[in-house]
Design a protein around this motif. Structure first.
Motif, PDB file in Angstrom:
ATOM      1  N   VAL A 112       0.869  -1.172   0.000  1.00  0.00           N
ATOM      2  CA  VAL A 112       0.000   0.000   0.000  1.00  0.00           C
ATOM      3  C   VAL A 112       0.907   1.224   0.000  1.00  0.00           C
ATOM      4  O   VAL A 112       1.716   1.414   0.897  1.00  0.00           O
ATOM      5  N   LEU A 113       0.795   2.039  -1.042  1.00  0.00           N
ATOM      6  CA  LEU A 113       1.662   3.201  -1.225  1.00  0.00           C
ATOM      7  C   LEU A 113       1.146   4.408  -0.453  1.00  0.00           C
ATOM      8  O   LEU A 113      -0.040   4.508  -0.140  1.00  0.00           O
ATOM      9  N   LYS A 114       2.035   5.351  -0.180  1.00  0.00           N
ATOM     10  CA  LYS A 114       1.659   6.588   0.523  1.00  0.00           C
ATOM     11  C   LYS A 114       1.067   7.624  -0.429  1.00  0.00           C
ATOM     12  O   LYS A 114       0.241   8.430  -0.053  1.00  0.00           O
ATOM     13  N   SER A 115       1.517   7.619  -1.696  1.00  0.00           N
ATOM     14  CA  SER A 115       0.989   8.563  -2.684  1.00  0.00           C
ATOM     15  C   SER A 115       0.831   7.845  -4.022  1.00  0.00           C
ATOM     16  O   SER A 115       1.455   6.820  -4.271  1.00  0.00           O
ATOM     17  N   GLU A 116      -0.008   8.412  -4.859  1.00  0.00           N
ATOM     18  CA  GLU A 116      -0.292   7.813  -6.166  1.00  0.00           C
ATOM     19  C   GLU A 116       0.935   7.911  -7.073  1.00  0.00           C
ATOM     20  O   GLU A 116       1.547   8.979  -7.179  1.00  0.00           O
ATOM     21  N   PRO A 117       1.313   6.817  -7.742  1.00  0.00           N
ATOM     22  CA  PRO A 117       2.485   6.868  -8.618  1.00  0.00           C
ATOM     23  C   PRO A 117       2.228   7.729  -9.860  1.00  0.00           C
ATOM     24  O   PRO A 117       1.105   7.787 -10.367  1.00  0.00           O
TER      25      PRO A 117
END
Length: 79
Positions: free
Chosen positions: A22-27
């Protein structure tokens, strides 16, 4: 005994494949139809933003999904 040992080794090797970060910001760059899970403030508590990449000229698909349900669906798809 060998079959049990072989089964344990194969299951240990396949479990990391099922995990998705789960990423912290959108790629910025996302391949077409690639899925990224993002912890976003726009989704309610207990849910994450599921971003699906699109082909050139189309917008990305974004939806708030339950993290447990998403992991269960990924486990059903994996071989």
């Amino acid at each position: 005994m060998r079959a049990l040992l072989l089964g344990l080794i194969l299951s240990a090797a396949s479990l990391p494949c099922l995990a998705q970060t789960v990423l912290k910001s959108e790629p910025l760059v996302l391949a077409p139809y690639e899925i990224a899970l993002v912890q976003d403030a726009s989704c309610p508590a207990g849910k994450v933003l599921k971003v699906t990449g699109a082909i050139r000229g189309l917008h990305r698909r974004k939806a708030c999904v339950s993290l447990a349900a998403e992991r269960a669906s990924l486990a059903a798809v994996a071989p």
